[in-house]
Write a protein that holds these residues in place. Structure first.
Motif, short mmCIF file in Angstrom:
data_model
loop_
_atom_site.label_atom_id
_atom_site.label_comp_id
_atom_site.label_asym_id
_atom_site.label_seq_id
_atom_site.Cartn_x
_atom_site.Cartn_y
_atom_site.Cartn_z
N ASN A 1 1.11 -1.51 -0.24
CA ASN A 1 -0.05 -0.29 0.30
C ASN A 1 0.39 1.17 -0.60
O ASN A 1 0.12 2.15 0.50
N SER A 2 2.70 1.28 -0.27
CA SER A 2 2.94 2.06 -0.62
C SER A 2 3.13 3.14 0.96
O SER A 2 3.94 3.72 1.10
N ASP B 1 9.02 7.15 0.02
CA ASP B 1 9.45 8.50 0.20
C ASP B 1 8.89 9.04 -1.22
O ASP B 1 9.68 8.21 -1.96
N GLU B 2 8.90 9.96 -1.52
CA GLU B 2 7.96 10.55 -2.14
C GLU B 2 8.86 10.66 -3.36
O GLU B 2 8.29 11.40 -4.68
N MET B 3 10.27 11.40 -2.95
CA MET B 3 10.53 12.36 -4.11
C MET B 3 11.35 10.62 -4.62
O MET B 3 11.84 10.41 -6.03
N GLU B 4 12.06 9.65 -4.03
CA GLU B 4 12.44 8.55 -4.43
C GLU B 4 11.57 7.95 -5.42
O GLU B 4 12.31 7.84 -6.27
N LYS B 5 10.99 7.98 -4.85
CA LYS B 5 9.60 7.32 -6.19
C LYS B 5 9.52 7.67 -6.95
O LYS B 5 9.45 6.94 -8.60
N VAL C 1 6.69 -6.84 -8.67
CA VAL C 1 5.86 -7.90 -7.86
C VAL C 1 6.03 -7.22 -6.51
O VAL C 1 6.60 -6.26 -6.03
N VAL C 2 4.63 -7.41 -5.55
CA VAL C 2 4.13 -6.39 -4.91
C VAL C 2 3.98 -7.56 -3.18
O VAL C 2 3.75 -8.36 -3.50
N VAL C 3 4.21 -6.84 -2.76
CA VAL C 3 4.71 -7.49 -1.43
C VAL C 3 4.35 -6.35 0.25
O VAL C 3 4.21 -5.96 -0.25
#
Length: 174
Positions: free
Chosen positions: A45-46, A50-54, A79-81
């Motif tokens: 779910n995020s 880190d929004e800038m790095e994302k 892949v979502v973990v």
């Protein structure tokens, strides 16, 4: 004369080191003798991103995929973990496929949730948590491991945009 194809896997957990690893692998993908699989690990779910790095990660991965979407020797998966245990399980599931080399960024990426519970697994952390895991006997792979670490130049802070950064990597085989 038969050409030999080399199979490489990039484990992308985000962050500057993972971006260096992906950029390096992208140069390899241009070689006709290279087959490349890129796995981008995303948190369920995020939480913890880190929004800038994302944003930097999204930009590079999008550029990589658009550039290579017609290349039938490049495979891209997400892949979502939810935690480190699921991250390791996804890597173990890849063991059924044969790779000559695992390529990873040294630092854990932009979201600590992706490796939650794994920090005690390795006593040295020389290659980073994921690098240590894929180089260990626990995975059972005979593949080489290439670990990328972005070098920060003197006078450049860690939050910079990476301009002027150099590529540093080391290859380990156990």
């Amino acid at each position: 004369m038969r050409r030999s194809v080399h199979h490489f896997a990039v484990l992308f957990l985000g962050g500057a080191d993972a971006r260096e690893a992906l950029a390096y692998a992208d140069r390899m993908a241009g070689n006709l003798d290279v087959s490349l699989t890129v796995i981008w690990f995303l948190e369920f779910n995020s939480e913890g991103d880190d929004e800038m790095e994302k944003k930097l990660d999204d930009g590079l991965v999008t550029w990589f995929w658009v550039k290579n979407e017609e290349n039938d020797k490049v495979i891209y998966r997400e892949v979502v973990v939810k935690n480190g245990e699921e991250t390791v399980a996804a890597i173990q599931a890849m063991y059924n496929e044969y790779y000559d080399m695992w390529i990873v960024g040294r630092k854990h990426g932009i979201n600590p949730v992706l490796i939650r519970g794994l920090s005690n697994w390795s006593e040295y952390h020389e290659l980073g948590v994921i690098g240590d895991y894929v180089a260990s006997r626990d995975l059972g792979s005979a593949a080489s491991v290439l670990v990328a670490q972005q070098q920060i130049l003197r006078g450049q802070d860690a939050a910079s945009d990476g301009l002027g950064a150099r590529f540093w990597c080391c290859s380990y085989r156990y």
